[in-house]
Scaffold this motif. Structure first.
Motif, short mmCIF file in Angstrom:
data_model
loop_
_atom_site.label_atom_id
_atom_site.label_comp_id
_atom_site.label_asym_id
_atom_site.label_seq_id
_atom_site.Cartn_x
_atom_site.Cartn_y
_atom_site.Cartn_z
N ILE A 317 -0.98 -8.66 -5.66
CA ILE A 317 -1.11 -9.21 -4.31
C ILE A 317 -2.41 -8.71 -3.69
N THR A 318 -3.01 -9.53 -2.83
CA THR A 318 -4.32 -9.19 -2.23
C THR A 318 -4.20 -8.95 -0.72
N PHE A 319 -4.82 -7.88 -0.25
CA PHE A 319 -4.82 -7.57 1.19
C PHE A 319 -6.23 -7.26 1.67
N ASN A 320 -6.40 -7.35 2.99
CA ASN A 320 -7.60 -6.78 3.61
C ASN A 320 -7.34 -5.28 3.73
N ALA A 321 -8.12 -4.48 3.01
CA ALA A 321 -7.89 -3.03 2.96
C ALA A 321 -7.87 -2.40 4.35
N ARG A 322 -8.71 -2.91 5.24
CA ARG A 322 -8.81 -2.34 6.59
C ARG A 322 -7.45 -2.28 7.29
N TYR A 323 -6.65 -3.34 7.12
CA TYR A 323 -5.35 -3.39 7.80
C TYR A 323 -4.39 -2.32 7.27
N ILE A 324 -4.44 -2.09 5.97
CA ILE A 324 -3.57 -1.06 5.38
C ILE A 324 -4.05 0.33 5.81
N ILE A 325 -5.38 0.50 5.83
CA ILE A 325 -5.96 1.80 6.21
C ILE A 325 -5.55 2.18 7.64
N ASP A 326 -5.67 1.22 8.57
CA ASP A 326 -5.30 1.49 9.97
C ASP A 326 -3.88 2.03 10.07
N ILE A 327 -2.98 1.45 9.29
CA ILE A 327 -1.58 1.87 9.33
C ILE A 327 -1.41 3.26 8.73
N LEU A 328 -1.95 3.44 7.52
CA LEU A 328 -1.74 4.72 6.82
C LEU A 328 -2.32 5.89 7.61
N LYS A 329 -3.37 5.62 8.40
CA LYS A 329 -3.97 6.68 9.21
C LYS A 329 -3.01 7.24 10.25
N VAL A 330 -2.07 6.43 10.73
CA VAL A 330 -1.18 6.91 11.80
C VAL A 330 0.22 7.25 11.30
N VAL A 331 0.44 7.09 9.99
CA VAL A 331 1.74 7.51 9.43
C VAL A 331 1.70 9.02 9.27
N GLU A 332 2.66 9.70 9.87
CA GLU A 332 2.61 11.16 9.86
C GLU A 332 3.39 11.77 8.69
N GLU A 333 4.28 10.99 8.07
CA GLU A 333 5.08 11.53 6.98
C GLU A 333 4.26 11.66 5.70
N GLU A 334 4.69 12.57 4.82
CA GLU A 334 3.96 12.82 3.58
C GLU A 334 4.05 11.61 2.64
N TYR A 335 5.20 10.92 2.66
CA TYR A 335 5.37 9.74 1.79
C TYR A 335 5.64 8.51 2.63
N VAL A 336 5.28 7.35 2.09
CA VAL A 336 5.43 6.11 2.83
C VAL A 336 5.92 5.04 1.85
N THR A 337 6.64 4.04 2.39
CA THR A 337 7.15 2.97 1.54
C THR A 337 6.48 1.65 1.92
N MET A 338 6.04 0.90 0.90
CA MET A 338 5.50 -0.44 1.13
C MET A 338 6.47 -1.43 0.49
N ASN A 339 6.94 -2.39 1.31
CA ASN A 339 7.93 -3.36 0.85
C ASN A 339 7.29 -4.73 0.69
N PHE A 340 7.47 -5.35 -0.48
CA PHE A 340 6.88 -6.66 -0.74
C PHE A 340 7.96 -7.65 -1.14
N ASN A 341 7.61 -8.94 -1.01
CA ASN A 341 8.50 -9.99 -1.49
C ASN A 341 7.72 -10.79 -2.54
N THR A 342 6.98 -11.81 -2.13
CA THR A 342 6.13 -12.53 -3.08
C THR A 342 4.67 -12.22 -2.74
N ASN A 343 3.73 -12.78 -3.53
CA ASN A 343 2.32 -12.50 -3.24
C ASN A 343 1.79 -13.35 -2.08
N LYS A 344 2.68 -14.14 -1.46
CA LYS A 344 2.29 -14.88 -0.26
C LYS A 344 3.04 -14.37 0.97
N SER A 345 3.91 -13.40 0.78
CA SER A 345 4.70 -12.89 1.91
C SER A 345 4.08 -11.59 2.41
#
Lengths: 367, 367
Positions: A317-345
C-alpha cells in the motif's frame, strides 16, 4: 495614566499578549497593545479581531488611571532594552507616552484607546472546567491535521465535543482525521469548532502543570478561556463539522504493531530523497515480521526495513509519508498499531492498549 | 569507491566543508561535495570557485579507491538521519552511490568527479605561522566594516598586512575604518586583501585554543590556510588597498572615556525608535561628566545619559548609531576612549591603555 512596575512583569505580560497582535494588518491600531489602568488594576490586551488575549492584572503602583494603545513591537523592544528593573510609564491626554528607567527616557506617540477593537462579551453562565495540561496535549496531538486551505472553512478549525464526561478533539483536512479523547468533569453535551490559530496560541499559553485548571465559557459565536495569567476570547467557526465517527470502520484484516520510534525514523529517512518534503509517496510492503518502506524519486531511492508483528494478511500500500510522520510524532506509547483493510482503504493508527486516540490516513491510490 | 566510516566523523567533515558549497549556483556540480578516496585517505572537498575547503583525511576503512560528487544538502540530510554509527559507502562506475547503515539503504545518483572545479595550486615555499585564536579575533573585531556594496571591489575584502613581526587587519567601507594589530613571529613584509566570505568561514573554522597554530601560504592571486581539520584556499582581491594610516590623525582636542558596556547599551536603546535599524542618526552632546545621546524620529524620541570622564572641550556631534554599536560590541576592555576634533571630523575609538586597535567613524554632517 501614570504607573510604576517592574521590567520583568511587564515583559512577561507583553510576551503573553504578543501573539494576538496582528502581523499583517495595514490598520496601525491592530499592531498595537492596549494598556489599561483602571480601578481593577493595570493590564495589557491585544486583539486581531478574531482572537484577543488579555493579561490578568500586572503588579504595579497605579498613580493615575487611563489607557492608551502602543505599537507592540516598539513597546516590546523598549521594555526589553531598559537599563533597570524599575519602569515609570506616563501617558498624557494627547496619548504621548513617556517610559523612564534609570538614565533612559523614551517618548513615543500612542493612539487613542477608543480606536482599539472591543472584545466580545461572553456570557459567563455555563462553564466547563478542564485540566490545562489535558487541553494542551489534546491540541498538540491533533492540530497538525487541521485544513490549511480555506475551501471548507469549517475544517480550518478543530471540533471540541463534550459528551457525558468525555472531551473529544477532532481535526480533519480531507486526507486524514485526528481524534483524541479524554475524560472530563463536565457531564453535559455541547460542541464547538475553534479556529486553529486560537488553539495554537492557547497551547502556547497553557501550562503543563497537572494541577492547573482552565475554564471555558461559550456562546453560539464566541469561546472564552480563563487560564493562568490571562483570558483568551476567540470567534468560533460557523457551520456543521464532518461526521467523523463513521469513518473509523472496525474491519481491519491487516494489523501491524511496531516500535513507534523505529517506525518514525524509518519514515523520516524515506522523505530525504523527496523533492517536496510535504508530499513523499512511500510504498509499504507488509510481510510476516517485516515492514519494508521504499521511496523512489528522480533524486534517488531509499529502502528501509522495520521489524513488526503482523496479525493478518500481507499487503502492499502507498502513503504520503508526511501524514504518517505527523501522527507518529505525537504518539507517546512505545508501540503503535497500524490497521489496514485493502490497498485503497484508509489506514487507522491506534494505541496497542490505549484507545484514547485514533488517526485515519487515506492511501495514495495505486495507478 | 568503497569504504566504511563512522557517522560522527562523516558529519563532522560535512559540517567543515558545507559553507563552501555554492548556494546560489544554477550549475548542479557546485551544489555538490566531492568525496575522494585515494592512497592518502578519504576526504571531502567543497568549492564555490572563489573559496574551497578540503578536510583532512577522515578516519575510515577504504576498500576501493575512487571519487564522486554528491549533492551536499541531500548527503548531509542522509548522513544525519542514519540509524547506526557504522556507515558503508559504495560508488559504482556510473557514479551511483549506495549508503548503508543498519536496515537503511540509500541509492542516489552522484556526478563525475572530473566535473568538479579544480582547487588552485598554491606554492608552499614561503609561509607565515600565526596563532589560530589571533586570526579569529582579528577577523571578528574588524569584519563588520568590510564594504558590502561592490562599487569598490577591493573594499569587499580585508587587508592582511605583515610588517616586521606585526600582523595588521584592516577593513574600510567608506564610512569607517577598523584596524587591529597583533605581534606575530613572521618578520618579513607582505600584504594581501582577503575576501570577506573567506574570512567569515575561516573565523568559523578556527579554534579558540591558544596553543593552536595556523599556517598561511600565498601567491599573487591565492591564499591557502592550513588549520586544524582542513585546508582553505581562496582567491585574493586584486588592486591597491586604501592608505588608511594617514586617516588616523593624532589631533584630538576632545577625549571622552566611558564604561564600554554602559555606552553600548545606551547607543543600542537609541536605535529602538529608528525606522531603519541600519541607519539611526544620534546626537551626542558631550559635556563635563556626561554624554547625552538623543534620537528623534517620527516614531518617537530617546534620551540617554552616560557618565563619562571628559578631557578637553564640550562638543555636539551626530553619528549613525549603528557604526558606533558595531565597534563597541567588539571592544573587550571595560573602558573605552572616543577621540573627537570638530563636529565635521571623524571620531577615533581607541583603548584607554590598549593600543592594538583603532576605529574611525565619520560623523553625519550638520545641516
Amino acid at each position: 495614566m501614570k504607573l510604576e512596575c517592574s521590567k520583568k512583569s511587564l515583559l512577561n505580560a507583553i510576551n503573553i499578549v504578543s501573539k494576538a497582535v496582528s502581523t499583517r494588518s495595514t490598520l496601525p491600531i491592530l499592531n498595537c497593545i492596549l494598556l489599561t489602568g483602571d480601578r481593577e488594576g493595570f493590564r495589557l490586551l491585544a486583539s486581531d479581531r478574531e482572537l484577543s488575549i488579555e493579561t490578568d492584572n500586572i503588579e504595579s503602583d497605579l498613580y493615575e488611571k487611563g489607557s492608551v494603545a502602543i505599537d507592540a513591537k516598539m513597546f516590546a523592544d523598549i521594555i526589553k532594552a531598559l537599563p533597570t528593573e524599575m519602569v515609570t510609564l506616563t501617558v498624557d491626554e494627547k496619548n504621548v507616552c513617556h517610559i523612564k528607567s534609570g538614565k533612559s527616557e523614551f517618548t513615543i506617540n500612542g493612539q487613542p484607546a477608543e480606536q482599539f477593537p472591543e472584545v466580545p462579551v461572553v456570557n459567563k453562565r455555563e462553564n466547563i472546567v478542564l485540566k490545562s495540561a489535558d487541553i494542551k496535549n489534546m491540541i498538540k496531538q491533533t492540530i497538525f491535521s487541521v485544513a490549511t486551505d480555506e475551501s471548507k472553512p469549517i475544517l480550518t478549525g478543530e471540533l471540541f465535543k463534550f459528551d457525558e464526561n468525555c472531551f473529544n478533539a477532532v481535526a480533519i483536512d480531507g486526507f486524514r482525521v485526528s481524534w483524541r479523547k479524554t475524560v472530563c468533569e463536565y457531564d453535559g453535551y455541547t460542541e464547538m469548532v475553534v479556529p486553529s490559530k486560537t488553539l495554537n496560541e492557547l497551547a502556547r499559553l497553557l501550562s503543563d502543570d497537572e494541577n492547573e485548571k482552565a475554564t471555558i465559557y461559550y456562546s453560539s459565536s464566541y469561546i472564552l478561556f480563563e487560564i493562568k495569567g490571562c483570558t483568551i476570547v476567540s470567534r468560533l467557526l460557523d457551520g456543521e463539522f464532518l461526521n467523523y465517527e463513521n469513518l473509523f470502520v472496525e474491519n481491519s484484516p491487516v494489523k501491524l504493531t511496531a516500535n513507534t520510534h523505529e517506525l518514525l525514523s524509518a519514515f523520516e529517512r524515506a522523505t530525504i530523497v523527496s523533492e517536496d518534503n510535504k508530499k513523499t509517496p512511500v510504498i509499504l510492503t507488509i510481510k510476516e515480521n517485516n515492514l519494508n518502506i521504499r521511496t523512489t524519486t528522480d533524486r534517488g531511492l531509499v529502502n528501509e526495513d522495520v521489524p513488526i508483528t503482523l496479525d493478518g494478511e500481507e499487503l502492499v500500500i502507498t502513503f504520503n509519508a508526511r501524514y504518517i510522520i505527523d501522527i507518529l510524532k505525537v504518539v507517546e506509547e512505545e508501540y503503535v498499531t497500524m490497521n489496514f483493510n485493502t490497498n485503497k482503504s484508509p489506514c487507522i493508527v491506534t494505541g496497542v492498549t490505549n484507545h484514547d486516540y485514533k488517526y485515519l490516513v487515506l492511501p495514495i491510490n495505486p495507478r
